[in-house]
Design a protein around this motif. Structure first.
Motif, PDB file in Angstrom:
ATOM      1  N   CYS A  88      -0.325  -6.896   8.468  1.00 12.31           N
ATOM      2  CA  CYS A  88      -0.100  -5.700   9.299  1.00 12.31           C
ATOM      3  C   CYS A  88       1.354  -5.260   9.252  1.00 12.31           C
ATOM      4  O   CYS A  88       1.641  -4.059   9.157  1.00 12.31           O
ATOM      5  CB  CYS A  88      -0.521  -5.969  10.740  1.00 12.31           C
ATOM      6  SG  CYS A  88      -2.313  -6.065  10.933  1.00 12.31           S
ATOM      7  N   ASP A  89       2.275  -6.212   9.316  1.00 15.88           N
ATOM      8  CA  ASP A  89       3.700  -5.871   9.256  1.00 15.88           C
ATOM      9  C   ASP A  89       4.059  -5.221   7.921  1.00 15.88           C
ATOM     10  O   ASP A  89       4.799  -4.240   7.886  1.00 15.88           O
ATOM     11  CB  ASP A  89       4.573  -7.107   9.495  1.00 15.88           C
ATOM     12  CG  ASP A  89       4.528  -7.584  10.941  1.00 15.88           C
ATOM     13  OD1 ASP A  89       4.039  -6.833  11.813  1.00 15.88           O
ATOM     14  OD2 ASP A  89       4.971  -8.723  11.185  1.00 15.88           O
ATOM     15  N   SER A  90       3.522  -5.755   6.830  1.00 11.75           N
ATOM     16  CA  SER A  90       3.838  -5.174   5.521  1.00 11.75           C
ATOM     17  C   SER A  90       3.229  -3.785   5.390  1.00 11.75           C
ATOM     18  O   SER A  90       3.837  -2.881   4.813  1.00 11.75           O
ATOM     19  CB  SER A  90       3.382  -6.083   4.385  1.00 11.75           C
ATOM     20  OG  SER A  90       1.985  -6.107   4.283  1.00 11.75           O
ATOM     21  N   MET A  91       2.037  -3.583   5.961  1.00 12.70           N
ATOM     22  CA  MET A  91       1.417  -2.255   5.912  1.00 12.70           C
ATOM     23  C   MET A  91       2.200  -1.264   6.756  1.00 12.70           C
ATOM     24  O   MET A  91       2.362  -0.111   6.375  1.00 12.70           O
ATOM     25  CB  MET A  91      -0.032  -2.338   6.379  1.00 12.70           C
ATOM     26  CG  MET A  91      -0.925  -3.052   5.388  1.00 12.70           C
ATOM     27  SD  MET A  91      -2.638  -3.112   5.929  1.00 12.70           S
ATOM     28  CE  MET A  91      -3.084  -1.387   5.726  1.00 12.70           C
ATOM     29  N   LYS A  92       2.694  -1.720   7.888  1.00 13.32           N
ATOM     30  CA  LYS A  92       3.498  -0.852   8.756  1.00 13.32           C
ATOM     31  C   LYS A  92       4.773  -0.425   8.028  1.00 13.32           C
ATOM     32  O   LYS A  92       5.147   0.746   8.041  1.00 13.32           O
ATOM     33  CB  LYS A  92       3.850  -1.592  10.044  1.00 13.32           C
ATOM     34  CG  LYS A  92       4.674  -0.791  11.012  1.00 13.32           C
ATOM     35  CD  LYS A  92       4.993  -1.619  12.247  1.00 13.32           C
ATOM     36  CE  LYS A  92       5.997  -0.909  13.124  1.00 13.32           C
ATOM     37  NZ  LYS A  92       6.443  -1.743  14.235  1.00 13.32           N
ATOM     38  N   ASP A  93       5.439  -1.377   7.356  1.00 12.28           N
ATOM     39  CA  ASP A  93       6.650  -1.058   6.596  1.00 12.28           C
ATOM     40  C   ASP A  93       6.343  -0.055   5.484  1.00 12.28           C
ATOM     41  O   ASP A  93       7.084   0.905   5.282  1.00 12.28           O
ATOM     42  CB  ASP A  93       7.261  -2.324   5.992  1.00 12.28           C
ATOM     43  CG  ASP A  93       7.851  -3.260   7.035  1.00 12.28           C
ATOM     44  OD1 ASP A  93       8.071  -2.817   8.188  1.00 12.28           O
ATOM     45  OD2 ASP A  93       8.079  -4.441   6.704  1.00 12.28           O
ATOM     46  N   GLU A  94       5.237  -0.290   4.769  1.00 14.29           N
ATOM     47  CA  GLU A  94       4.847   0.615   3.682  1.00 14.29           C
ATOM     48  C   GLU A  94       4.560   2.012   4.215  1.00 14.29           C
ATOM     49  O   GLU A  94       4.984   3.009   3.643  1.00 14.29           O
ATOM     50  CB  GLU A  94       3.617   0.058   2.969  1.00 14.29           C
ATOM     51  CG  GLU A  94       3.158   0.904   1.801  1.00 14.29           C
ATOM     52  CD  GLU A  94       1.921   0.327   1.132  1.00 14.29           C
ATOM     53  OE1 GLU A  94       1.161   1.124   0.558  1.00 14.29           O
ATOM     54  OE2 GLU A  94       1.725  -0.908   1.177  1.00 14.29           O
TER      55      GLU A  94
END
Length: 109
Positions: A88-94
């Motif tokens: 979720c954190d990586s998707m939010k950053d992306e």
């Protein structure tokens, strides 16, 4: 890493690839719930929720407790939330990067 270990890891990721299973795990994050509570929270049918709970339980991701004729489920593998938070954190950053790029080039978001 052995082929057997890689297959077990892939199997664990396949378990998490179903949106309904993720919904169920998300609902259990706050604590134990009955099948009825999970049906209400997810909007799915009782047979569908039960099928996914059975799959999650057979792989140790959820635990089942029987109280009379009621079954209650809880998280059996808390590491699942570490995996979900990482994704979720990586998707939010992306998403934020894409949003920033679109704004930069004047594309409405």
């Amino acid at each position: 890493m052995s082929e057997e270990m890689l297959e077990l890891i892939a199997q664990r990721f396949r378990l998490l690839s179903d949106p309904m299973r993720l919904k169920i795990l998300h609902q259990l994050q706050d604590g134990e719930k009955s099948v009825t509570e999970l049906v209400t929270a997810t909007g799915a049918s009782q047979p569908n929720v039960s099928k996914h709970l059975s799959t999650l339980r057979s792989h140790g991701l959820v635990k089942r407790r029987q109280d009379g004729n009621m079954a209650y489920f809880s998280i059996g593998a808390t590491f699942i939330f570490d995996v979900c938070n990482t994704v979720c954190d990586s998707m939010k950053d992306e998403w934020q990067q894409r949003h920033h790029l679109l704004e930069r080039f004047g594309t409405p978001v």
